[in-house]
Scaffold this active site. Structure first.
Site, PDB file in Angstrom:
ATOM      1  N   SER A 231     -28.183   5.507 -46.594  1.00 37.06           N
ATOM      2  CA  SER A 231     -27.631   5.392 -45.241  1.00 37.06           C
ATOM      3  C   SER A 231     -28.680   5.137 -44.168  1.00 37.06           C
ATOM      4  CB  SER A 231     -26.840   6.650 -44.884  1.00 37.06           C
ATOM      5  OG  SER A 231     -25.682   6.734 -45.665  1.00 37.06           O
TER       6      SER A 231
ATOM      7  N   LYS B  96     -28.344   1.952 -42.447  1.00 36.15           N
ATOM      8  CA  LYS B  96     -27.361   1.713 -41.383  1.00 36.15           C
ATOM      9  C   LYS B  96     -28.031   1.455 -40.036  1.00 36.15           C
ATOM     10  CE  LYS B  96     -23.976   4.581 -43.812  1.00 36.15           C
ATOM     11  NZ  LYS B  96     -23.321   5.911 -43.896  1.00 36.15           N
TER      12      LYS B  96
ATOM     13  N   TYR C 263     -22.188  -3.871 -48.423  1.00 36.72           N
ATOM     14  CA  TYR C 263     -22.541  -2.516 -47.981  1.00 36.72           C
ATOM     15  C   TYR C 263     -23.308  -1.754 -49.072  1.00 36.72           C
ATOM     16  CZ  TYR C 263     -21.745   2.367 -46.635  1.00 36.72           C
ATOM     17  OH  TYR C 263     -21.904   3.696 -46.322  1.00 36.72           O
TER      18      TYR C 263
ATOM     19  N   TYR D 291     -24.695  13.042 -39.625  1.00 33.57           N
ATOM     20  CA  TYR D 291     -23.304  13.399 -39.889  1.00 33.57           C
ATOM     21  C   TYR D 291     -22.949  14.685 -39.162  1.00 33.57           C
ATOM     22  CZ  TYR D 291     -24.595  10.185 -43.567  1.00 33.57           C
ATOM     23  OH  TYR D 291     -25.089   9.131 -44.265  1.00 33.57           O
TER      24      TYR D 291
ATOM     25  N   VAL E 174     -28.420   9.770 -48.435  1.00 34.68           N
ATOM     26  CA  VAL E 174     -28.221  10.689 -49.564  1.00 34.68           C
ATOM     27  C   VAL E 174     -29.261  10.526 -50.658  1.00 34.68           C
ATOM     28  CG1 VAL E 174     -25.746  11.052 -49.290  1.00 34.68           C
ATOM     29  CG2 VAL E 174     -26.569   9.152 -50.686  1.00 34.68           C
TER      30      VAL E 174
END
Lengths: 310, 310, 310, 310
Positions: free
Chosen positions: A68, A71, A195, A243, A261
């Site tokens: 992530s 991103k 993705y 998050y 992760v």
């Protein structure tokens, strides 16, 4: 008076030693089969500053799956392509729910809270993908990352990408749900294929810290995006980058950051430095346990917090 | 290079002029009867810096109801009294839901997300109230605020407090719900009586900006709480200070801030300044509409963002 | 004393006349392209009783897409195949949320509330599909329906099935989400392909009323499932057969029933009759508007309620 | 052919024996201090039929706190006073959430799902209370229950009522929340004072079964409310009478029923009988564990299900 900055190499060495001695290392993500086998005992950290040599310690030159953290780079591409039109498809608020929650997405009718939870990141990738092929989109992403890091060797681990495609059922659910609200413009397989490949980029801490320099801004830093955009991306990393553990990270570390992760975290000291830390074991929010602790220690020792002098 | 700071007085005058000319002023909160009658055309702004005269413009010396901005001061008291034990009763995460939501409180079994949503602020006040009377607690709060602002004239508007007691049904619901989970230690009437009085503190922008200096830290700033605690409170203001509009405020303004439904906002430039702005009309998040716009303008013109140089 | 049953043919004629004169006919489902073009002015009703001729009126011999009414037949097959083991994968409670909600499915970790909301029906189909091909499963379903109705002409409309496969994004989201919780045993495309074909069965009111006789039970009724199972299926139809409008249907009509977005409703008068009604316009719950009104009228006039004599 | 009804006295004796021998008796509600001390080993059952002697077994003449079973009687009063206007304040749908949930109440803006979950029952009591005193309202309720049961000795246990007032924090939260949405017309203390007294009515199984005769309808049954209203109340009991265990009760027992946390259940066999069962231990839905099992057994043995012949 602000405290004097301590010498960084001995500090990173010390932090690495503490991390290596830690008994509770968190839990390696096991829902992506290719990542489940990573050795949990690894720990690396690197600091990049404009115009200065990279300081690093531990396994800082071992490549890991940035997941992530990617991103952040895709968001930069999306803002470059769409500008503020991106916000018609995704919000800028912390979600208060886990990174793959469908509850809030349903309450808010398919408009994801921010570009860093999975639904929002899928929409962001979908936006960059529009009018392009997955190959072109991933090519653009790699070019951006390689330019930011100044390292042409950075690549995508195809096996990890395939592993995620085969097991990323929750992300397929999110993508189909977005499609049902008209907030996916490409076929789910296409957007998710892109993705999952984006998440499978592999970098070392040294590479990632250098790639993060484009968010540092100020004199000497690479200028891949405008200063105004840097501030906005950093703001999103601060409020949404971890998050439903974002508040905790801001509270303990006090720096914008984005976790993955795979156990990596990229953090930014605006105007000063970019920091990458990696350790595969995760805390209950899904963020690197030792990585977060190391960042907390580093921030405390250097006074690198955006929230006040030491 | 960082931009040079422009002269502040003409800048505030200009910002005030723009605000006064604005046609869309938002909507004054009407659920507290005593506040519903406030003249929406008012606008004030003030900047306080350690060791320098306060700069102000517009209605900066008109008192207004600080409402939820008071939660910052009560949080400082609570941390002073309990330290980290406070976090056993309230979290540090943005909520992703409106300030008086019960949904998340139910999903999380009576443990409020953070000290700035109503449920969390009620718990925080309840913690300070333990072992003390409401009068003593409010006395301590006023002493803290007066000392921070260096102004003994600051007081509580009793009529506003009574108006809220009579109409604050949602807060009574939250308090009883907390009680049902054992997360309220005093009778609801007692805690809420204290809470509503705390919200009814009246201050001018000039007073509020000066009271906020205790969060600026660094050389010359008042040291009412430790530097480490300053950073933590600022972090909470950044991620949670504007309810479910916190991400937007961080994105647009880039400074820690806390808003109140009276139309006031207190923002902090760590190490540099405290800023208070007030305009009664609210945006759809329940934060001052013109106040937010003015802060965005001020941040852009001064380069005062924690997220990067200009 | 129970009221005498009025002659049914004139009663159905009268109900049909009222329905045809109705100005507010509800709204035809438009999210399935093939169904969006159905003429909303149609209305049909039929009553089947063991050992007696079918009574019908209006467009009772026009075929329509039974959609979710098919879930009753698939549930019967699933219970025949798995018995009570089915309940380890799906619950028996009304959901309190719309038929395609993901919120409750997330809160309950992928265990759908009942076999009639979409998630539960997908699981039910998935259970029947295990160890069989879609063709075999749909063959078994058609054999069951044809045997129940005593009519070999009943078939699946392939164009409707394809239309749903192409546009059923929400159902794909549900299936992938179920898969992420291990509550889907076949690939989503396989289960949903079967599911969409099952929904595309076409029947007339006359056929559907006769097919429903297997739920009437008692003397003379076809005995395709045990009497104990009949009672249980009827109980589920009563509490869950009309989604979040189930309570309203029980309140107004007082009979077990299952609706479909094609505008059909199958209702059961235990021990007495099966009733099928069809009108394409839907109310805000997604159930046939005129169909529900007709059933309410029929129940009032015949005294056919399970909740008390007239 | 319907099965012949077995002799009821030996059947109840047998069911009582099985219940008494049960090892897993559930858990007595402990959140109401006055109820926490009830002996969990008690079990009683009674059947009342129009014009026939009451059949009973076990502790059928021991009084217990009927708690939420009282909601059936208050609903009858409310419908008598307001008719269909009641539905502007409360719905008729199963909730899919626990009996004291605030989540759904927030999503639906203070309009409770049905009159049997706590929020809906509070609104129902509030509606009956309007224009009357608590004393008058409770007087009317007792007159109704006594007339229905034909027993003037039925009374309210004041100690239980006070115990609930002192500890019913969740209900206070619901009442204040309803008030914040304008869906409470009396002060919370007044409505809840009445509500807690209503829940503290004490009855024996024998009394409760006879009081339930007014819902049986048909020849010989007391006619306290119209036949149409009987059917509607029974429908609500079927879909909502056991909270989020209503579907399970319908599935297993097949009769309208209303449970209370005191361990009592009132069930209705339309046109035939009213049944009361009591055992203090609760299952995880908050309904009497042995009571539910006894009702399941009784329904199976007598064929008393509304969902089909045996």
């Amino acid at each position: 008076m602000a405290q004097a900055l301590p010498p960084l190499q001995p500090l990173l060495d010390e932090i690495t030693e503490v991390a290596r001695a830690s008994e509770n290392r968190g839990k390696v993500a096991d829902y992506i089969p290719e990542l489940a086998g990573v050795d949990p005992d690894q720990f690396g950290i690197a600091i990049a500053r404009p115009g200065q040599p990279t300081v690093m310690a531990g396994d800082a030159q071992v490549p890991f799956s940035i997941q992530s953290v990617s991103k952040v780079f895709m968001l930069a591409l999306a803002l470059g392509k769409l500008g503020d039109r991106l916000w018609s498809r995704v919000g800028r608020e912390p979600s208060g729910h886990s990174f793959d929650s469908m509850l809030l997405l349903e309450l808010e009718k398919g408009y994801p809270r921010n570009p860093f939870i999975n639904a929002g990141a899928i929409v962001t990738t979908d936006a960059v993908l529009q009018g392009a092929t997955p190959r072109e989109t991933l090519g653009a992403l790699l070019r951006f990352i390689r330019a930011a890091a100044g390292d042409e060797a950075i690549h995508i681990n195809e096996r990890v990408a395939r592993s995620e495609i085969a097991t990323g059922h929750r992300n397929f659910a999110l993508a189909h749900y977005l499609l049902s609200h008209g907030n996916l413009k490409n076929p789910p397989e296409l957007t998710l294929g892109t993705y999952f490949h984006q998440c499978a980029v592999e970098m070392t801490c040294a590479q990632l810290a250098n790639a993060g320099l484009f968010l540092v801004g100020g004199a000497g830093a690479p200028r891949l995006v405008s200063q105004a955009r840097i501030r906005r991306i950093n703001a999103l990393m601060m409020t949404c980058g971890h998050y439903d553990g974002s508040g905790d990270y801001a509270f303990r570390v006090g720096l914008p950051g984005k976790s993955g992760v795979g156990g990596g975290i990229l953090s930014v000291v605006p105007g000063v430095a970019a920091i990458a830390v990696w350790s595969p074991g995760l805390n209950h929010y899904g963020n690197s346990k030792l990585g977060t602790e190391a960042m907390e220690q580093l921030a405390a020792r250097t006074g690198w917090s955006v929230f006040g002098p030491t």
